[in-house]
Design a protein around this motif. Structure first.
Motif, PDB file in Angstrom:
ATOM      1  N   GLY A  66       0.789  -1.229   0.000  1.00  0.00           N
ATOM      2  CA  GLY A  66       0.000   0.000   0.000  1.00  0.00           C
ATOM      3  C   GLY A  66       0.817   1.271   0.000  1.00  0.00           C
ATOM      4  O   GLY A  66       2.049   1.273   0.073  1.00  0.00           O
ATOM      5  N   LEU A  67       0.062   2.361  -0.088  1.00  0.00           N
ATOM      6  CA  LEU A  67       0.639   3.701   0.064  1.00  0.00           C
ATOM      7  C   LEU A  67       0.297   4.182   1.468  1.00  0.00           C
ATOM      8  O   LEU A  67      -0.882   4.222   1.838  1.00  0.00           O
ATOM      9  N   TYR A  68       1.319   4.526   2.233  1.00  0.00           N
ATOM     10  CA  TYR A  68       1.115   5.073   3.576  1.00  0.00           C
ATOM     11  C   TYR A  68       1.770   6.447   3.578  1.00  0.00           C
ATOM     12  O   TYR A  68       2.999   6.552   3.583  1.00  0.00           O
ATOM     13  N   MET A  69       0.946   7.463   3.531  1.00  0.00           N
ATOM     14  CA  MET A  69       1.458   8.817   3.271  1.00  0.00           C
ATOM     15  C   MET A  69       0.778   9.833   4.180  1.00  0.00           C
ATOM     16  O   MET A  69      -0.422   9.732   4.451  1.00  0.00           O
ATOM     17  N   SER A  70       1.545  10.809   4.642  1.00  0.00           N
ATOM     18  CA  SER A  70       0.966  11.937   5.380  1.00  0.00           C
ATOM     19  C   SER A  70       1.433  13.232   4.743  1.00  0.00           C
ATOM     20  O   SER A  70       2.576  13.336   4.277  1.00  0.00           O
TER      21      SER A  70
END
Ligand code: BTN
Length: 252
Positions: A66-70
């Motif tokens: 997945g994409l885990y982005m902040s």
């Protein structure tokens, strides 16, 4: 940790901080924000050991899935938090279409649904100034790009879905870039145009929903989205309510 810089269309500078593993990109970025980091500082991790979701839940964040982005935003004084939250849902939905050609729906408040399953969760956390105005917002976005090799964790396997079969860093990075482009663009739109987009993307209108608030749970019919992105529901006793926070569950 690796730091890169790039510009979005229109010249907005992004400072991207990449980690192999981190506890939570949101927690890290909130700390950076408190230390004065500029807006459009973005954190991406290949894996989170303590990914956080809404309402105190955890967010399973395995590697190569997945994409885990902040993203750190510092909106102007009078920007309302509900519009900001809606902008993120709209932008992620648009970016998924850009990259995968898939049309997803938004389950109020901000879960992104594909084929009845949740493919993305959004955790928006804000900090206020002394005068009560929004100082900054850290927007956490977790997208299930592909399912883990041995399937989704037992805690989410009945509800979680993914956007494609095979993960690659190249797809993840394209999705991240597209989300940032879309957010940057949508932040300049007026509220009427955002409302139209959000309403068009809603996949709960007309459905029977279970409303879950900290104090009670009840069934209702989802009627529409009001002018502040609240969910208008009609309860079984015929009375109306507008939900401003909390959660609904719905059979897709
Ligand atoms: C939810 O579904 O309740 C929201 C999930 C938000 C997950 C993202 S992943 C990146 C960022 N870091 C976190 O710890 N949470 C968010």
């Amino acid at each position: 940790m690796e730091i890169k810089e790039f510009t979005l269309s229109g010249g907005r500078l992004v400072k991207l901080i990449c980690f192999k593993e981190i506890i939570s990109t949101n927690t890290y970025l909130k700390n950076e924000a408190n230390n004065g980091a500029p807006e459009y500082t973005v954190v991406i991790a290949d894996r989170q050991s303590g990914g956080r979701g809404r309402l105190g839940r955890s967010f399973v964040s395995e590697e190569k899935c997945g994409l885990y982005m902040s993203l750190l935003l510092r909106p102007v004084e009078d920007f309302d938090f509900t519009s900001l939250t809606a902008i993120i849902g709209i932008s992620v939905n648009e970016a998924i279409f850009d990259v995968f050609g898939l049309t997803c729906g938004i389950k109020w408040v901000n879960d992104i649904i594909y084929k009845g399953r949740k493919v993305c969760g959004i955790l928006a956390e804000g900090a206020l100034k002394d005068n009560g105005a929004l100082d900054y917002a850290v927007i956490g976005i977790g997208v299930n790009i592909a399912p883990p090799a041995d399937g989704f964790d037992a805690s989410i396997k009945d509800v979680a879905g993914a956007l494609c079969k095979k993960y690659s860093d190249e797809i993840r990075d394209r999705l991240a870039r597209s989300i940032l482009e879309r957010i940057n663009l949508n932040l300049s739109r007026d509220k009427a145009s955002l409302l139209k987009r959000y309403r068009d993307m809603s996949c709960v209108i007309g459905k029977r929903v279970k409303v879950i608030t900290p104090s009670l749970t009840y069934f209702a019919a989802a009627e529409g989205i009001d002018s502040d992105f609240g969910l208008i529901v009609t309860k079984d006793d015929g009375s109306c309510d507008v939900l401003r926070y909390g959660e609904i569950s719905v059979k897709m």
